[in-house]
Design a protein around this motif. Structure first.
Motif, short mmCIF file in Angstrom:
data_model
loop_
_atom_site.label_atom_id
_atom_site.label_comp_id
_atom_site.label_asym_id
_atom_site.label_seq_id
_atom_site.Cartn_x
_atom_site.Cartn_y
_atom_site.Cartn_z
N VAL A 12 0.88 -1.17 0.00
CA VAL A 12 0.00 0.00 0.00
C VAL A 12 0.93 1.22 0.00
O VAL A 12 1.33 1.71 1.04
CB VAL A 12 -1.02 -0.04 1.18
CG1 VAL A 12 -0.35 -0.31 2.52
CG2 VAL A 12 -1.85 1.25 1.25
N ASP A 13 1.31 1.60 -1.20
CA ASP A 13 2.37 2.61 -1.33
C ASP A 13 1.89 4.03 -1.04
O ASP A 13 1.52 4.79 -1.93
CB ASP A 13 3.01 2.52 -2.73
CG ASP A 13 4.07 1.42 -2.79
OD1 ASP A 13 4.30 0.77 -1.74
OD2 ASP A 13 4.66 1.21 -3.86
N THR A 14 1.88 4.33 0.24
CA THR A 14 1.44 5.64 0.71
C THR A 14 2.59 6.63 0.56
O THR A 14 3.72 6.30 0.92
CB THR A 14 1.01 5.51 2.18
OG1 THR A 14 0.17 4.36 2.29
CG2 THR A 14 0.26 6.73 2.68
N VAL B 267 -2.86 6.54 -6.23
CA VAL B 267 -3.40 5.55 -5.30
C VAL B 267 -3.89 4.35 -6.08
O VAL B 267 -4.28 4.46 -7.24
CB VAL B 267 -4.55 6.08 -4.40
CG1 VAL B 267 -4.12 7.24 -3.56
CG2 VAL B 267 -5.78 6.40 -5.22
N ASP B 268 -3.83 3.21 -5.43
CA ASP B 268 -4.31 1.97 -6.01
C ASP B 268 -5.25 1.37 -4.97
O ASP B 268 -4.85 1.15 -3.84
CB ASP B 268 -3.11 1.05 -6.27
CG ASP B 268 -3.54 -0.29 -6.80
OD1 ASP B 268 -4.75 -0.48 -7.04
OD2 ASP B 268 -2.67 -1.17 -6.95
N ASN B 269 -6.48 1.13 -5.35
CA ASN B 269 -7.46 0.70 -4.35
C ASN B 269 -7.36 -0.77 -3.97
O ASN B 269 -7.79 -1.15 -2.89
CB ASN B 269 -8.88 1.02 -4.82
CG ASN B 269 -9.15 2.51 -4.75
OD1 ASN B 269 -8.72 3.17 -3.80
ND2 ASN B 269 -9.80 3.05 -5.75
N ASN C 51 -5.12 -2.58 -2.65
CA ASN C 51 -3.81 -2.58 -1.99
C ASN C 51 -3.80 -3.48 -0.76
O ASN C 51 -4.78 -4.18 -0.46
CB ASN C 51 -3.43 -1.13 -1.66
CG ASN C 51 -4.49 -0.46 -0.80
OD1 ASN C 51 -4.99 -1.04 0.14
ND2 ASN C 51 -4.81 0.80 -1.15
N THR D 178 -3.89 -2.91 2.51
CA THR D 178 -4.88 -2.67 3.57
C THR D 178 -6.23 -3.24 3.17
O THR D 178 -6.91 -3.90 3.96
CB THR D 178 -5.06 -1.16 3.86
OG1 THR D 178 -4.29 -0.41 2.96
CG2 THR D 178 -4.67 -0.82 5.24
N TRP D 179 -6.58 -2.98 1.93
CA TRP D 179 -7.85 -3.50 1.41
C TRP D 179 -7.85 -5.03 1.42
O TRP D 179 -8.82 -5.67 1.84
CB TRP D 179 -8.08 -2.96 -0.01
CG TRP D 179 -9.27 -3.55 -0.68
CD1 TRP D 179 -10.58 -3.19 -0.50
CD2 TRP D 179 -9.27 -4.62 -1.63
NE1 TRP D 179 -11.39 -3.99 -1.27
CE2 TRP D 179 -10.62 -4.88 -1.97
CE3 TRP D 179 -8.27 -5.41 -2.21
CZ2 TRP D 179 -10.98 -5.87 -2.88
CZ3 TRP D 179 -8.63 -6.41 -3.11
CH2 TRP D 179 -9.98 -6.63 -3.44
N MET E 254 -14.05 -0.90 8.09
CA MET E 254 -13.40 -0.04 7.10
C MET E 254 -14.41 1.00 6.65
O MET E 254 -15.46 0.67 6.15
CB MET E 254 -12.98 -0.89 5.91
CG MET E 254 -12.12 -0.17 4.95
SD MET E 254 -10.55 -1.01 4.90
CE MET E 254 -9.78 -0.21 3.54
N GLU F 38 -15.41 3.98 4.19
CA GLU F 38 -15.01 4.47 2.86
C GLU F 38 -15.60 5.85 2.65
O GLU F 38 -16.71 6.10 3.02
CB GLU F 38 -15.55 3.55 1.76
CG GLU F 38 -15.08 2.11 1.92
CD GLU F 38 -13.80 1.80 1.18
OE1 GLU F 38 -13.20 2.72 0.56
OE2 GLU F 38 -13.38 0.65 1.21
C1 LIG Z 1 -5.74 1.61 -0.34
O1 LIG Z 1 -7.04 1.13 -0.60
C2 LIG Z 1 -8.07 1.79 0.11
C3 LIG Z 1 -9.39 1.05 -0.09
O2 LIG Z 1 -9.54 0.44 -1.34
C4 LIG Z 1 -8.11 3.24 -0.32
O3 LIG Z 1 -9.12 3.92 0.42
C5 LIG Z 1 -6.75 3.87 -0.04
O4 LIG Z 1 -6.73 5.20 -0.52
C6 LIG Z 1 -5.65 3.09 -0.73
N1 LIG Z 1 -4.35 3.65 -0.33
C7 LIG Z 1 -3.34 3.86 -1.17
C8 LIG Z 1 -2.14 4.49 -0.59
O5 LIG Z 1 -3.36 3.55 -2.33
#
Ligand SMILES: *[C@@H]1O[C@H](CO)[C@@H](O)[C@H](O)[C@H]1NC(C)=O
Length: 306
Positions: A88-90, A103-105, A107, A109-110, A304, A306
């Protein structure tokens, strides 16, 4: 800040396969021993569930622990659908940098959240699926490890890396002690050059080594020393912690194309060992929670937002 899709980038450059394999198995070994000591019956049950996919894996001695690298084995056989789940590349944004980040959803954490949900749902008889159970356990065990690796939860954005450094994969370093370590990501995947590389199937000798490594880590970081951190069982918080470590330790005091200093390596090893201990205890506690019976009709917990 504008948010764009990272997919195109990811297709161009597939992430390096972690040598984090040993780290993953150390974490799983800690969880395996904790659960076995606390609730042997439950331990036997989940071991059976993990074993359901053993025919599609390379496990020899202890599927619970060895399954920790199955998710990477799947990348190695070019089963790429789940590759983005590993990180989860923050962004870690360098001072003065102004630009976009991605951002990639789908990831880490998801994916951890999804595996937890799946495992809870499997408690309902109508959903019971051996495939889903085994798969979800295996990915959960792996991804809890990944998210505790600071460079699986961070990407540096700077004038030099305007599109991010892909969790340190683009951040080249020289590391004469191990020529395979060519970038910052690899250094941290190797537990900052500790523990070598152990893959499934594990030999007796490697099994003993894993036991020694995890015992040493547990005695250096017993639960009492890290209990405040261990109590936090929320993957989004884990990602935040890792990102903070990346900002304060991983990317501090190092420049691209240089060799990390001795101080950097020493500090890095301490940080990694604490992460391995914390991840192992958290994994144990999380696994102990997940298969408690949920009655029909009861909604599965959703944490979670959203
Ligand atoms: C990781 O995924 C979540 C939920 O799909 C999203 O809300 C979040 O912005 C994503 N984080 C990154 C750093 O891509």
């Amino acid at each position: 800040m504008k948010i764009i899709s990272v997919l195109a980038l990811l297709l161009l450059v597939s992430p390096t396969l972690g040598f984090w394999s040993t780290g993953h198995m150390i974490i799983a070994r800690i969880a395996h021993e904790e659960i076995k000591a606390k609730d042997p019956k439950y331990h036997a049950t989940i071991t059976k569930e993990i074993e359901l996919l053993k025919d599609f894996a390379q496990e020899e001695i202890n599927p619970f622990v060895e399954s920790a690298v199955w998710a990477d084995d799947n990348k190695a056989i070019a089963w790429g659908a789940f590759s983005n789940w590993h990180f989860v590349d923050t962004p870690v944004i360098a001072e003065g940098f102004e630009g976009e980040y991605e951002v990639d959803n789908a990831n880490a954490t998801w994916a951890i959240y999804e595996m937890r949900k799946t495992l809870k749902n499997m408690n309902k008889p109508k959903f019971n699926s051996g495939l889903a159970l085994s798969f979800a356990w295996r990915y959960l065990i792996h991804l809890v490890g990944d998210i505790h690796q600071p460079l699986h939860a961070s990407a540096l954005y700077s004038d030099q890396f305007p599109h991010g450094d892909r969790g340190g994969n683009s951040f080249k370093i020289t590391y004469p002690a191990d020529k395979q370590v060519k970038n910052l990501h690899a250094l941290w995947d190797s537990c900052v050059d500790q523990y070598g590389s152990i893959w499934a199937p594990v030999s007796d000798e490697e099994w003993n080594l894993l036991g020694k490594y995890s015992d040493d880590i547990k005695s250096e970081y017993p639960r009492s020393r890290v209990d405040k951190r261990v109590k936090v069982l929320d993957e989004r918080e884990w990602a935040k912690e890792s990102n903070k470590i990346a900002t304060e330790v991983v990317y501090a005091d190092i420049e691209p194309n240089t060799t990390p200093s001795e101080e950097y390596i020493t500090r890095g090893r301490e940080v990694v060992n604490e992460q391995l201990a914390v991840a192992g205890y958290r994994l144990a506690d999380l696994m102990l929670q997940l298969r408690h019976y949920v009655s029909e009709g009861e909604e599965v917990e959703s944490f979670m937002t959203e």
